[in-house]
Design an enzyme around this catalytic site. Structure first.
Site, PDB file in Angstrom:
ATOM      1  N   ASP A   1      82.439  19.086  22.519  1.00 28.48           N
ATOM      2  CA  ASP A   1      83.466  18.245  23.148  1.00 28.48           C
ATOM      3  C   ASP A   1      83.875  18.754  24.527  1.00 28.48           C
ATOM      4  O   ASP A   1      84.741  18.174  25.174  1.00 28.48           O
ATOM      5  CB  ASP A   1      84.694  18.070  22.246  1.00 28.48           C
ATOM      6  CG  ASP A   1      85.415  19.373  21.927  1.00 28.48           C
ATOM      7  OD1 ASP A   1      84.964  20.442  22.386  1.00 28.48           O
ATOM      8  OD2 ASP A   1      86.429  19.323  21.195  1.00 28.48           O
TER       9      ASP A   1
ATOM     10  N   SER B   1      84.979  24.939  17.429  1.00 28.95           N
ATOM     11  CA  SER B   1      84.793  24.646  18.842  1.00 28.95           C
ATOM     12  C   SER B   1      84.115  25.810  19.582  1.00 28.95           C
ATOM     13  O   SER B   1      83.002  26.180  19.282  1.00 28.95           O
ATOM     14  CB  SER B   1      86.132  24.272  19.464  1.00 28.95           C
ATOM     15  OG  SER B   1      85.981  23.762  20.761  1.00 28.95           O
TER      16      SER B   1
ATOM     17  N   ASP C   1      80.975  22.763  19.538  1.00 30.70           N
ATOM     18  CA  ASP C   1      81.063  21.462  18.870  1.00 30.70           C
ATOM     19  C   ASP C   1      80.860  20.296  19.829  1.00 30.70           C
ATOM     20  O   ASP C   1      80.991  19.132  19.439  1.00 30.70           O
ATOM     21  CB  ASP C   1      82.392  21.319  18.132  1.00 30.70           C
ATOM     22  CG  ASP C   1      83.587  21.118  19.048  1.00 30.70           C
ATOM     23  OD1 ASP C   1      83.533  21.596  20.196  1.00 30.70           O
ATOM     24  OD2 ASP C   1      84.568  20.502  18.613  1.00 30.70           O
TER      25      ASP C   1
ATOM     26  N   ASP D   1      80.095  23.448  24.628  1.00 29.73           N
ATOM     27  CA  ASP D   1      80.603  24.435  23.685  1.00 29.73           C
ATOM     28  C   ASP D   1      80.050  24.133  22.296  1.00 29.73           C
ATOM     29  O   ASP D   1      79.250  23.211  22.108  1.00 29.73           O
ATOM     30  CB  ASP D   1      82.125  24.470  23.687  1.00 29.73           C
ATOM     31  CG  ASP D   1      82.753  23.185  23.172  1.00 29.73           C
ATOM     32  OD1 ASP D   1      82.100  22.124  23.268  1.00 29.73           O
ATOM     33  OD2 ASP D   1      83.899  23.227  22.687  1.00 29.73           O
TER      34      ASP D   1
END
Length: 452
Positions: free
Chosen positions: A250, A104, A248, A246
């Site tokens: 999400d 993340s 990843d 960010d």
């Protein structure tokens, strides 16, 4: 939390336990076994595997592939794709599970593995516990497939295109982005392909920064955690909005046309106000977490809908949304879940809904975000080597109680451990910046002295 799984999958330093190839291999084996458990004997398990742009992603992806195929499962490799994109692909392809290799918003040295069930939702606590027991036990070797029953791996070439189409379909067809100026910061992460494609195909004038991942620069002074470059780019380009994701994809943090950062809590209120005005805020309810700013509660009361605070972690937000019948929820970090569209937090989907709200209302983001007054807040992260229950540390309990007494209903204190890192988080909100900072520093010092 379990022995391996935190609030958002398994995380750690790459190439060190538990983020090493051996554990990833065993995770692939264990998940394949668990998701096959209730299927017909002839069923061939299919699992989607994707990743972000970290250098360690190839290693962990390969180990997962080996684990799945060693148990007789087939793998669909989608390459670099945002976490919510892998959730979408898992559900839309009717696969049995999906793996995301990503940490993340963490730096490149870290990595993690998240697991989605075939429904596109994250695994249950019960499934995670069973998977942990298999990984840490000695049964997996005996469960491996015979040579004639090994699985195979395939590369899915059109995953980016499929996910792009899905996201575009969440944007109202009656709206146009023609003439709308957007700056995107993809954080050198998983959104570097999908994000620009979506907004360009919808007609926006798009400027993109931090879209050249090299395996090491993911989240490095960019993306949702570091918006200084985005703020400057919005002003330099005269953009209507800046959108930061960010690593990843999400999370979303926005920047308004004046160059001000807009928090995840403010984004939630902007979207809730629009859904409420349209009669589409299910059960007149917005779900966030106990970390949300006090200003959110005030805004919800002002605009006539309810607010529920879940435990920290998007999985707990989602659990409470489903239990209470809400269709909008999220975290101040920028995780926002639109259950009418998706099963998980999605930064790009959220960005589209924010832009849609701006176009529907004809208002700039600065005006929309002003619907929520942000109370002064200080968050201090302290490195810790152990995590005793907060209420078992007398000096810390006393420091918290003293601050709460002095704030006397004009603020609040929250002390909790990170679910993904060895950190204790001290959050204080109060009537002034000075008072808030003073109490946060005092409590943080007590944490360092007692459990740091």
């Amino acid at each position: 939390m379990g022995k391996l799984f935190g609030t958002d999958g398994i995380r750690g330093e790459a190439n060190r336990y538990p983020m090493d190839a051996i554990t990833a291999f065993r995770l692939g084996q264990a998940v394949t076994h668990v998701v096959r458990r209730d299927k017909p004997a002839a069923h061939r398990v299919r699992i989607v595997i994707g990743k972000d742009t970290r250098i360690s992603g190839d290693m962990l992806e390969s180990a997962l592939v080996a684990g799945v195929t060693s148990m007789g499962g087939n793998v669909e490799r989608v390459g670099v794709l945002p976490t919510p994109g892998i959730a979408y692909m898992t559900e839309s392809m009717r696969a049995d599970a999906g793996f995301v290799v990503s940490a993340s918003h963490n730096p490149y040295q870290d990595n993690g593995i998240k697991v989605f069930a075939g429904t596109g939702y994250k695994l249950s606590d019960e499934d995670e516990h069973e998977i942990e027991e298999l990984i840490l036990g000695d049964r997996l070797d005996s469960l491996a497939a015979a040579a004639h029953d090994l699985g195979s791996a395939h590369r899915l070439e059109d995953a980016v295109g499929r996910y792009t189409v899905f996201l575009k379909n969440t944007f109202p067809r009656e709206l146009s982005m023609e003439g709308f100026k957007v700056v995107l910061d993809t954080g050198n992460g998983a959104t570097y392909q999908v994000g620009p494609a979506i907004f360009r195909e919808l007609g926006a004038q798009v400027t993109v920064i931090h879209d050249e991942p090299d395996g090491y620069n993911i989240n490095a002074d960019c993306g949702s955690q570091h918006t200084q470059d985005l703020r400057a780019a919005v002003l330099a380009n005269g953009a209507n909005v800046g959108l930061a994701f960010d690593g990843d994809g999400d999370r979303l943090i926005a920047v308004d046309e004046l160059g001000n950062e807009i928090t995840g809590d403010q984004i939630l209120v902007v979207c809730a106000n629009q859904l409420h005005a349209e009669g589409r805020l299910r059960n007149d309810l917005l779900v966030s977490t106990v970390m949300s700013n006090l200003g959110m509660t005030v805004a919800c009361e002002k605009y006539g809908y309810k607010h529920h605070a879940a435990k920290v972690g998007d999985r707990y937000v989602l659990e409470d949304m489903r239990r209470l019948g809400a269709n909008l929820g999220g975290e101040d970090s920028g995780h926002v879940i639109f259950l009418d569209h998706h099963t998980t937090g999605d930064g790009e989907l959220t960005a589209l809904q924010v832009v849609a709200t701006m176009l529907k209302t004809g208002k700039p983001l600065s005006e929309l975000a002003a619907a929520m007054d942000v109370f002064p807040q200080v968050l201090v992260n302290i490195d810790v080597q152990r995590k005793p229950a907060i209420d078992t540390v007398p000096a810390l309990v006393a420091a918290i109680e003293q601050a709460e007494t002095d704030l006397a209903g004009k603020g609040r204190v929250l002390v909790r451990y990170s679910g993904t890192q060895n950190l204790c988080r001290v959050m204080v909100e109060g009537p002034t910046k000075e008072l808030t900072a003073r109490y946060a520093a005092s409590i943080a010092d007590t944490v360092r002295a007692t459990i740091g």
